[in-house]
Design a protein around this motif. Structure first.
Motif, mmCIF file in Angstrom:
data_model
loop_
_atom_site.group_PDB
_atom_site.id
_atom_site.type_symbol
_atom_site.label_atom_id
_atom_site.label_comp_id
_atom_site.label_asym_id
_atom_site.label_seq_id
_atom_site.Cartn_x
_atom_site.Cartn_y
_atom_site.Cartn_z
ATOM 1 N N GLU A 1 -1.236 1.181 -1.098
ATOM 2 C CA GLU A 1 -1.904 1.996 0.077
ATOM 3 C C GLU A 1 -3.163 1.709 0.161
ATOM 4 O O GLU A 1 -3.701 1.683 1.417
ATOM 5 C CB GLU A 1 -1.585 3.411 -0.424
ATOM 6 C CG GLU A 1 -2.411 4.593 0.524
ATOM 7 C CD GLU A 1 -2.097 5.970 -0.028
ATOM 8 O OE1 GLU A 1 -3.124 6.857 0.288
ATOM 9 O OE2 GLU A 1 -1.174 6.343 -0.901
ATOM 10 N N LEU A 2 -3.913 1.545 -1.067
ATOM 11 C CA LEU A 2 -5.308 1.383 -0.952
ATOM 12 C C LEU A 2 -5.805 -0.262 -0.264
ATOM 13 O O LEU A 2 -6.695 -0.193 0.664
ATOM 14 C CB LEU A 2 -5.881 1.466 -2.124
ATOM 15 C CG LEU A 2 -6.119 2.873 -2.826
ATOM 16 C CD1 LEU A 2 -6.551 2.767 -4.312
ATOM 17 C CD2 LEU A 2 -7.206 3.468 -2.164
ATOM 18 N N VAL A 3 -4.836 -1.048 -0.528
ATOM 19 C CA VAL A 3 -5.218 -2.416 0.011
ATOM 20 C C VAL A 3 -4.789 -2.455 1.465
ATOM 21 O O VAL A 3 -5.698 -3.063 2.214
ATOM 22 C CB VAL A 3 -4.108 -3.533 -0.906
ATOM 23 C CG1 VAL A 3 -4.277 -4.728 -0.129
ATOM 24 C CG2 VAL A 3 -4.544 -3.724 -2.246
ATOM 25 N N ALA A 4 -3.864 -1.773 1.811
ATOM 26 C CA ALA A 4 -3.538 -1.549 3.102
ATOM 27 C C ALA A 4 -4.532 -1.166 4.109
ATOM 28 O O ALA A 4 -4.838 -1.413 5.181
ATOM 29 C CB ALA A 4 -2.122 -0.815 3.473
ATOM 30 N N ALA A 5 -5.555 -0.412 3.475
ATOM 31 C CA ALA A 5 -6.409 0.388 4.177
ATOM 32 C C ALA A 5 -7.609 -0.242 4.174
ATOM 33 O O ALA A 5 -8.752 0.089 4.752
ATOM 34 C CB ALA A 5 -6.488 2.185 3.697
ATOM 35 N N ALA A 6 -7.888 -1.113 3.137
ATOM 36 C CA ALA A 6 -9.091 -1.835 2.985
ATOM 37 C C ALA A 6 -9.644 -2.636 3.963
ATOM 38 O O ALA A 6 -8.892 -3.525 4.830
ATOM 39 C CB ALA A 6 -8.969 -2.632 1.448
ATOM 40 N N THR A 7 -10.757 -2.601 4.365
ATOM 41 C CA THR A 7 -11.299 -3.518 5.530
ATOM 42 C C THR A 7 -12.477 -4.194 4.722
ATOM 43 O O THR A 7 -13.265 -4.804 5.696
ATOM 44 C CB THR A 7 -11.814 -2.619 6.788
ATOM 45 O OG1 THR A 7 -12.704 -1.634 6.216
ATOM 46 C CG2 THR A 7 -10.564 -2.099 7.271
ATOM 47 N N SER A 8 -13.022 -4.466 3.835
ATOM 48 C CA SER A 8 -14.224 -4.823 3.141
ATOM 49 C C SER A 8 -14.096 -5.508 1.807
ATOM 50 O O SER A 8 -12.976 -5.268 1.186
ATOM 51 C CB SER A 8 -15.125 -4.151 3.355
ATOM 52 O OG SER A 8 -15.033 -3.085 1.927
#
Length: 201
Positions: free
Chosen positions: A64-71
């Protein structure tokens, strides 16, 4: 002979350098994300030893965190959290690579499990992950503190690791703060807040 058609500059040299910088940042982001995904696969047991170290809940949280990561920073936060949760596994891998059998330091989560402070932290009412959820989307979780007084619960830990309930409670408080500070959602919230409000002088 006709006149030359007027030329138009679409991208200046400065624009090209900006594109180059953005490309390097994006490549760094993709590389960091790929390394993290490979680490999760190895923790799941898709590595050489075939054993599963990561829990299904933690695996879903990382996804979930990786899918939302942008940086790159966001990926780094997830990697650091994962290393803190499974420090004993990462240490074992490092020992295998080095071929040296020696005791290394344990992560904060593993230390809490070993010295018993994890039991005190569980009675706090909100887990570090729930605090992260609330930082991301307020009021998802409400505190459900344990009925037992903290000092009374801390008495159970007096012995080899802690000389008194006060010492045990202080250790649990410090560990709880570290675990909250490691949560990637908390870090994302703090980073966004600082980007918007902080002034560096």
């Amino acid at each position: 002979m006709g006149e030359e058609a007027p030329t138009r500059e679409w991208l200046s040299m400065e624009d090209l350098w900006k594109l180059y910088d953005f490309d390097m940042q994006f490549r760094g982001f993709l590389s960091s994300r790929r390394q993290l995904q490979n680490t999760v696969r190895r923790l799941k047991g898709e590595g050489a030893d075939g054993s599963r170290a990561i829990s299904a809940e933690d695996e879903a949280y990382v996804a979930e965190l990786v899918a939302a990561a942008t940086s790159v920073e966001a990926i780094g936060d997830v990697s650091e959290w994962l290393q803190a949760q499974y420090a004993h596994v990462f240490n074992a891998w490092a020992q295998e690579r080095a071929g040296v059998k020696r005791v290394r330091g344990v992560g904060v989560a593993e230390q809490a499990r070993r010295d018993g402070t994890a039991r005190l932290i569980a009675q706090a009412g909100l887990t570090p992950r729930q605090i992260g959820d609330n930082a991301s989307s307020p009021e998802q979780h409400s505190a459900q503190p344990d009925a037992t007084e903290p000092l009374e619960a801390a008495r159970e830990l007096v012995g080899m690791d802690f000389a008194s309930p006060d010492v045990a409670l202080r250790a649990a408080t410090a560990t709880y703060a570290q675990l909250v500070a490691l949560d990637p959602q908390v870090r994302r919230f703090v980073r966004a807040y600082c980007d918007e409000h902080a002034c560096v002088v």
